[in-house]
Design a protein around this motif. Structure first.
Motif, PDB file in Angstrom:
ATOM      1  N   THR A 139      -9.578  -6.864  17.466  1.00 22.03           N
ATOM      2  CA  THR A 139      -8.448  -6.106  16.283  1.00 22.03           C
ATOM      3  C   THR A 139      -9.362  -5.171  15.706  1.00 22.03           C
ATOM      4  N   SER A 140      -8.643  -4.063  15.250  1.00 21.16           N
ATOM      5  CA  SER A 140      -9.226  -2.950  14.555  1.00 21.16           C
ATOM      6  C   SER A 140      -8.478  -2.967  12.928  1.00 21.16           C
TER       7      SER A 140
ATOM      8  N   THR B 166     -13.898  -2.972  13.510  1.00 22.80           N
ATOM      9  CA  THR B 166     -13.260  -3.714  14.813  1.00 22.80           C
ATOM     10  C   THR B 166     -13.579  -5.241  14.617  1.00 22.80           C
TER      11      THR B 166
END
Length: 671
Positions: free
Chosen positions: A444-445, A521
Motif C-alpha cells: 500500500t502507498s 509505501t
C-alpha cells in the motif's frame, strides 16, 4: 295293566284293571302314542284327567291328551295319549336364538334347548356327536328345536328316552344299520302279513340347498363347497338313475356349513329309492318282544318271493288285544325324511317361507381437518341383523387444510414472570494453544501533505569561538611523487596534525520550508500471533424477568385460509393400515378390508375408518353400506337370549286375559 300318575307329583293314583283296546305306536325320531279305552261306568275314569301320566307295564311314560277324549258305541271312553317327550312342546324359545358354531358342540346345543324348560323334566344323558354347527330359532317350541339339532348330522341317528327315572333322560345315539341282524322275520314263523313299497319318484341325485334370505342374498353353500351351488351323488348313483335335480329350501339355516351338512345328509337318503316293508309280526316269545324295537336291525326272509332284505325298524304298531293286528315297518331309511321332501315341488311353488328381510342401503359422511398424525376418523356399525354384507364403498376427497379466521381477542391484561432462583457459573475452555496469521494481501502507498510552505527562524545569543583539532599541534603539508613500473607517477600530500579556531559572531538563521508532501509505501506482509490455551468463567446471578402483556384485542379477519399441500393418504381400519393412495381423491370398495381374523365382517360392534394424509389437509369421507337385513329387532334378540322361566311366569301371572303380540311388544319395550 295301565297305571295312572298325578301330573304335578308323579305319584301313582290308580291302576286301570279294566283298560282295553290298548295299542301303541312307536316311530323312530318322532313322538310315540298310546291309546286305550275304559268302560264309561268304571269309577276310575275320574283319574284319567288331562295331562295325567299313564304307563303300560314297564314301558314308556305317556300323558293323557284331552282333545282325543271320546266315547264310542260300545260304551267305552277312549283316551289318546302322547309320549311325555311332548312336554317340551309346552315351552318355547321366545324371541330369536342363535347358538352353536366353533367351540359349541352338539351336546352343548341340546343342553341350551333343555335349559329353557320352565320345569326341568328332561336332562341330557348321552350324546354320540361332537359337531359344531350353528342353529337359529325364533318362536320355536323346545321339541321342534330339539329335533332340528340332529337334522344336519351325517349318518343315521336315533333319539332314545328313559322315563323310568326323574328327571327323565334323553340321549342322541348313532344308529348302526350295518351290523348283523338282531331280529329275524320269517314267512310261516312270525310273519303274519307282508307288504313291500318302493317309490323311485322321490330319487334326488343333485340337490341345490338354500337357507336364509331371498333373491341374490339367499344363503347358499358356494362359499364352503368350492364355488359349486349344489351337492351331487357319486358316479355309481348318477350312472344308474341319471341327474335328477331338486332345490331344497330351509330358511332356518343361517350358516353355510350347517346348511351343507344337512343337505348332504338329506341327499344320502334320497339318492336311493325308499323301500319299505309293512309286516304283520307276531311276537312268539319275550325275546322277540325285546328285539322288536325301533332302530333294531331286521332281516326279512320270504323264500316264496325270493325276498331277503336287511333293514331296520322304523315304526312299530302293537295291538295288545289282537296280536295279529300288530305290525312293524322296516325300511332302508326313515320315512320321516321322505315325508319331509315328498312334496318338495309343491313347497317350492307355494314358497312357504315368506320374505324375512330386504336389501338395505345406508350412508354417512364426515368432513374435517387433519394431518399425518391426527387422521380423520369415522365410526360406523354393521348391525347384527345384517346377515349378508354385499358391499361397503367409500369416497375420499382431500383438499388443503382450512382455517376460518386470522386473529383472536385477549380478554384481560396478563403478567408472566420467569425466575431463576440461584446464580450459576458458566465456563468455556480452549483445549490448547493456537496460531493465527493475518495477511495484508499486498503493498500500500500512503501520502501526507504539509498543506503549504513554512519559515523557521533560529537566533544565536551572542558570538562564539570553536576550536577543531588537537591543541598545540602545527599543520605541515608535504607533497611527494611516486613512480610506478607502468611509467606514471602518483603525487601524494601529507597532512600533519593541526587545529582550527573559528569564531562565530552574533547572528540569526532563517530557514524557509516550502510546501511539500511525503509519500511512503507499505510492502505486502503478514502478521503471525499465537493464542495460548485458556478458559473464561462467567457468573450469572440469580434473577427474574417480568413481562406485562396489557389488555388488548386483535381484529378478526373472516374467510377461508388454506394451508398444507398433501399429496397422498393412507386408509386405516381399527388402527391398521389397509391401503395407501396417491392423489387427492379416490373411490374404493373396502369390503374385504373389514374382514377379521376369521375372514368374517364383525356385526353389532363399532368399526372405525381413518384417513391419514401426508400433510395438513381437509378431508371429506362418504361411506355407503349395502346388505341384506333380516326382520328382527335388537330388543327381540336380546329378550330371546335372556328370557328366563321366571320372566315367563311373571309375565303370564300379570296378565288377566289373553294379550296380543303388540301388547307383548309394548310390555318389553320393543317399540
Amino acid at each position: 295293566m295301565i297305571e295312572v300318575f298325578d301330573r304335578t307329583t308323579r305319584r301313582r293314583v290308580a291302576i286301570l284293571e279294566n283298560a282295553c283296546a290298548v295299542s301303541e305306536q312307536q316311530r323312530i325320531n318322532a313322538l310315540w302314542h298310546l291309546s286305550f279305552s275304559l268302560p264309561c261306568n268304571d269309577p276310575k275314569n275320574k283319574y284319567c284327567q288331562p295331562f295325567h301320566y299313564v304307563r303300560r307295564g314297564d314301558g314308556e311314560l305317556y300323558r293323557i291328551m284331552p282333545a282325543a277324549l271320546a266315547v264310542d258305541e260300545t260304551g267305552c271312553a277312549s283316551y289318546q295319549c302322547e309320549h311325555v317327550l311332548a312336554t317340551l312342546i309346552d315351552n318355547i324359545l321366545f324371541g330369536c336364538h342363535v347358538v352353536g358354531n366353533l367351540g359349541t358342540c352338539t351336546a352343548d346345543v341340546i343342553r341350551y334347548v333343555l335349559n329353557h324348560q320352565l320345569v326341568k323334566n328332561w336332562v341330557l344323558d348321552e350324546c354320540d356327536y361332537r359337531n359344531q354347527f350353528e342353529y337359529g330359532w325364533e318362536q320355536e317350541s323346545l321339541l321342534s328345536a330339539l329335533f332340528s339339532v340332529a337334522t344336519p348330522l351325517a349318518g343315521k341317528y336315533i333319539w332314545r328316552t328313559d322315563t323310568s327315572v326323574y328327571p327323565w333322560r334323553l340321549s342322541l345315539k348313532r344308529l348302526d344299520t350295518a351290523g348283523p341282524p338282531e331280529l329275524y322275520v320269517r314267512r310261516r314263523h312270525n310273519m303274519t302279513s307282508f307288504q313291500k313299497d318302493s317309490d323311485p319318484q322321490q330319487i334326488v341325485t343333485r340337490l341345490y340347498p338354500k337357507g336364509y334370505g331371498e333373491g341374490v342374498n339367499q344363503l347358499g353353500i358356494e362359499s364352503v363347497n368350492g364355488g359349486v351351488p349344489y351337492l351331487q351323488s357319486p358316479g355309481s348313483i348318477t350312472g344308474k338313475y341319471g341327474i335328477i335335480e331338486r332345490a331344497w329350501i330351509d330358511r332356518r339355516y343361517e350358516d353355510p356349513e350347517s346348511l351343507k351338512a344337512a343337505a348332504q345328509a338329506l341327499l344320502d337318503e334320497l339318492q336311493e329309492p325308499l323301500v319299505s316293508y309293512t309286516i304283520g309280526f307276531q311276537e312268539v316269545s319275550r325275546a322277540d318282544f325285546d328285539r322288536a324295537a325301533v332302530g333294531k336291525r331286521v332281516r326279512i326272509l320270504f323264500p316264496e318271493l325270493g325276498e331277503q332284505a336287511d333293514t331296520y325298524v322304523t315304526e312299530i304298531n302293537r295291538n295288545y288285544d289282537d296280536v295279529e293286528q300288530s305290525t312293524i315297518t322296516v325300511a332302508n331309511r326313515e320315512t320321516s325324511i321322505a315325508a319331509t321332501v315328498a312334496d318338495l315341488a309343491d313347497r317350492l311353488r307355494i314358497e312357504q317361507a315368506y320374505a324375512q328381510g330386504a336389501t338395505q342401503i345406508y350412508a354417512q359422511a364426515l368432513q374435517t381437518n387433519c394431518d399425518s398424525k391426527h387422521g380423520a376418523v369415522m365410526d360406523f356399525i354393521i348391525p347384527s341383523q345384517m346377515r349378508i354384507v354385499n358391499k361397503v364403498l367409500v369416497k375420499v376427497r382431500m383438499r388443503r387444510f382450512r382455517a376460518y379466521s386470522k386473529a383472536t381477542e385477549s380478554a384481560a391484561q396478563t403478567v408472566q414472570t420467569t425466575s431463576y432462583e440461584g446464580s450459576s457459573v458458566v465456563t468455556s475452555t480452549s483445549t490448547g494453544s493456537s496460531f493465527s496469521t493475518s495477511d495484508s494481501g499486498g503493498g500500500t502507498s500512503s501520502t501526507s501533505d504539509s498543506g503549504g510552505g513554512t519559515t523557521a527562524t533560529s537566533e544565536g545569543g551572542g558570538g562564539s569561538t570553536t576550536d577543531t583539532g588537537p591543541a598545540g599541534i602545527n599543520v605541515v603539508y608535504d607533497y611527494g611523487q611516486t613512480e610506478t613500473a607502468s611509467g606514471h607517477a602518483h603525487r601524494y600530500r601529507t597532512v600533519v596534525a593541526h587545529q582550527h579556531r573559528v569564531t562565530f559572531a552574533d547572528h540569526v538563521h532563517r530557514v524557509t520550508i516550502p510546501a511539500h508532501s511525503h509519500t511512503f509505501t507499505i510492502a505486502p506482509h503478514a502478521h503471525t500471533f499465537r493464542i495460548e490455551g485458556h478458559s473464561h468463567n462467567v457468573t450469572i446471578k440469580g434473577h427474574s424477568h417480568s413481562v406485562t402483556v396489557p389488555a388488548h384485542a386483535h381484529s378478526i379477519t373472516p374467510g377461508i385460509f388454506e394451508y398444507g399441500s398433501a399429496k397422498s393418504f393412507g386408509i386405516y381400519v381399527n388402527g391398521t393400515l389397509k391401503a395407501s393412495h396417491t392423489g387427492s381423491s379416490a373411490e374404493l370398495d373396502i369390503t374385504n378390508m373389514l374382514l377379521d381374523q376369521t375372514r368374517r365382517i364383525p356385526r353389532g360392534s363399532w368399526l372405525d375408518l381413518e384417513v391419514r394424509p401426508d400433510d395438513l389437509a381437509y378431508v371429506s369421507i362418504d361411506l355407503v353400506i349395502q346388505g341384506f337385513v333380516q326382520s328382527r329387532g335388537d330388543n327381540g334378540e336380546a329378550i330371546g337370549r335372556n328370557f328366563t322361566a321366571k320372566d315367563h311366569n311373571d309375565l303370564i301371572a300379570a296378565l288377566p286375559r289373553a294379550i296380543t303380540d303388540e301388547e307383548i311388544d309394548e310390555i318389553w319395550g320393543r317399540e
